[in-house]
Design an enzyme around this catalytic site. Structure first.
Site, PDB file in Angstrom:
ATOM      1  N   ARG A   1       0.836  -1.198   0.000  1.00  0.00           N
ATOM      2  CA  ARG A   1       0.000   0.000   0.000  1.00  0.00           C
ATOM      3  C   ARG A   1       0.875   1.255   0.000  1.00  0.00           C
ATOM      4  O   ARG A   1       1.877   1.324   0.724  1.00  0.00           O
ATOM      5  CB  ARG A   1      -0.941   0.008   1.207  1.00  0.00           C
ATOM      6  CG  ARG A   1      -1.969  -1.101   1.123  1.00  0.00           C
ATOM      7  CD  ARG A   1      -3.074  -1.004   2.145  1.00  0.00           C
ATOM      8  NE  ARG A   1      -3.774  -2.290   2.202  1.00  0.00           N
ATOM      9  CZ  ARG A   1      -4.702  -2.679   1.340  1.00  0.00           C
ATOM     10  NH1 ARG A   1      -5.086  -1.866   0.366  1.00  0.00           N
ATOM     11  NH2 ARG A   1      -5.272  -3.870   1.446  1.00  0.00           N
TER      12      ARG A   1
ATOM     13  N   ILE B   1       2.202   4.783   0.847  1.00  0.00           N
ATOM     14  CA  ILE B   1       2.264   5.447   2.154  1.00  0.00           C
ATOM     15  C   ILE B   1       1.468   6.756   2.145  1.00  0.00           C
ATOM     16  O   ILE B   1       1.084   7.258   3.203  1.00  0.00           O
ATOM     17  CB  ILE B   1       3.744   5.691   2.538  1.00  0.00           C
ATOM     18  CG1 ILE B   1       3.916   5.816   4.037  1.00  0.00           C
ATOM     19  CG2 ILE B   1       4.330   6.878   1.805  1.00  0.00           C
ATOM     20  CD1 ILE B   1       5.353   5.704   4.500  1.00  0.00           C
TER      21      ILE B   1
ATOM     22  N   ASN C   1       4.452   6.353 -13.854  1.00  0.00           N
ATOM     23  CA  ASN C   1       5.103   7.639 -14.098  1.00  0.00           C
ATOM     24  C   ASN C   1       6.545   7.393 -14.539  1.00  0.00           C
ATOM     25  O   ASN C   1       7.213   6.499 -14.006  1.00  0.00           O
ATOM     26  CB  ASN C   1       5.103   8.495 -12.830  1.00  0.00           C
ATOM     27  CG  ASN C   1       3.700   8.875 -12.389  1.00  0.00           C
ATOM     28  OD1 ASN C   1       2.853   9.198 -13.218  1.00  0.00           O
ATOM     29  ND2 ASN C   1       3.438   8.810 -11.093  1.00  0.00           N
TER      30      ASN C   1
ATOM     31  N   HIS D   1       7.277   1.024 -10.945  1.00  0.00           N
ATOM     32  CA  HIS D   1       6.122   0.568 -10.176  1.00  0.00           C
ATOM     33  C   HIS D   1       4.847   0.933 -10.904  1.00  0.00           C
ATOM     34  O   HIS D   1       4.764   1.974 -11.568  1.00  0.00           O
ATOM     35  CB  HIS D   1       6.111   1.140  -8.757  1.00  0.00           C
ATOM     36  CG  HIS D   1       6.340   2.616  -8.692  1.00  0.00           C
ATOM     37  ND1 HIS D   1       7.595   3.185  -8.826  1.00  0.00           N
ATOM     38  CD2 HIS D   1       5.480   3.655  -8.526  1.00  0.00           C
ATOM     39  CE1 HIS D   1       7.499   4.499  -8.736  1.00  0.00           C
ATOM     40  NE2 HIS D   1       6.220   4.812  -8.572  1.00  0.00           N
TER      41      HIS D   1
HETATM   42  P1  AMP Z   1       5.935   7.931  -8.324  1.00  0.00           P
HETATM   43  O1  AMP Z   1       5.648   9.410  -8.267  1.00  0.00           O
HETATM   44  O2  AMP Z   1       5.187   7.248  -9.451  1.00  0.00           O
HETATM   45  O3  AMP Z   1       7.416   7.620  -8.336  1.00  0.00           O
HETATM   46  O4  AMP Z   1       5.298   7.324  -7.026  1.00  0.00           O
HETATM   47  C1  AMP Z   1       6.046   6.991  -5.892  1.00  0.00           C
HETATM   48  C2  AMP Z   1       5.043   6.595  -4.840  1.00  0.00           C
HETATM   49  O5  AMP Z   1       5.731   5.901  -3.814  1.00  0.00           O
HETATM   50  C3  AMP Z   1       4.320   7.769  -4.208  1.00  0.00           C
HETATM   51  O6  AMP Z   1       2.920   7.623  -4.418  1.00  0.00           O
HETATM   52  C4  AMP Z   1       4.721   7.656  -2.724  1.00  0.00           C
HETATM   53  O7  AMP Z   1       3.676   8.012  -1.864  1.00  0.00           O
HETATM   54  C5  AMP Z   1       5.098   6.196  -2.600  1.00  0.00           C
HETATM   55  N1  AMP Z   1       6.031   5.882  -1.548  1.00  0.00           N
HETATM   56  C6  AMP Z   1       7.203   6.492  -1.276  1.00  0.00           C
HETATM   57  N2  AMP Z   1       7.804   5.909  -0.216  1.00  0.00           N
HETATM   58  C7  AMP Z   1       6.985   4.899   0.185  1.00  0.00           C
HETATM   59  C8  AMP Z   1       7.058   3.931   1.223  1.00  0.00           C
HETATM   60  N3  AMP Z   1       8.081   3.880   2.083  1.00  0.00           N
HETATM   61  N4  AMP Z   1       6.027   3.041   1.345  1.00  0.00           N
HETATM   62  C9  AMP Z   1       4.992   3.090   0.496  1.00  0.00           C
HETATM   63  N5  AMP Z   1       4.877   3.986  -0.512  1.00  0.00           N
HETATM   64  C10 AMP Z   1       5.855   4.878  -0.658  1.00  0.00           C
END
Ligand code: AMP
Length: 127
Positions: free
Chosen positions: A39, A41, A97, A110
């Protein structure tokens, strides 16, 4: 520094590698030998799950033909999780992204699975 001009630099690990290895906590909802899903964060919807390859692929630009099975598997896991989360019927969004203009923050490929509410238009219109 590169030892020789022919050498490809090693991609830099992110926090996602530590989550995959369970070195730092995360709400992991699925894991197999190829992918880990946990999930987000900072959820942008009632359901916001990230489906992440266990091997480090920094961006969509780094995907190769060798990754075709893996990328397909990410989608199979995403649709399975959507069903488990109860959002398959109403619908959801799958999103990747890439780099600065795509708004990428974590440089470990991701797939975002977003749902549980009406998500609205895909992009905020600039004009
Ligand atoms: P992006 O902008 O596509 O690189 O999305 C990165 C995503 O990773 C964002 O939606 C963040 O909220 C999420 N994220 C960053 N660190 C963590 C973490 N430790 N656990 C879960 N999600 C994270």
């Amino acid at each position: 520094m590169l030892d020789s001009p022919d050498e490809t630099p090693m991609p830099t690990e992110t926090i996602f590698s530590k989550i995959i290895r369970r070195e730092i906590p995360a709400d992991i909802v699925y894991q197999d030998e190829q992918v880990t899903a946990f999930r987000d964060i900072n959820p942008q919807a009632p359901v916001h799950i990230l489906i992440v390859p266990n091997q480090l692929i920094p961006t969509a630009n780094d995907v190769t033909p060798d990754d075709e099975q893996l990328i397909g598997h990410m989608f199979v896991v995403a649709r399975t999780l959507a069903a488990q989360e109860g959002i398959a019927e109403n619908g959801y969004r799958l999103l990747v992204n890439c780099n600065r203009d795509g708004g990428q923050e974590v440089y470990h490929l991701h797939l975002h699975l977003l749902g549980g509410r009406r998500l609205g238009p895909m992009l905020v219109r600039q004009n």
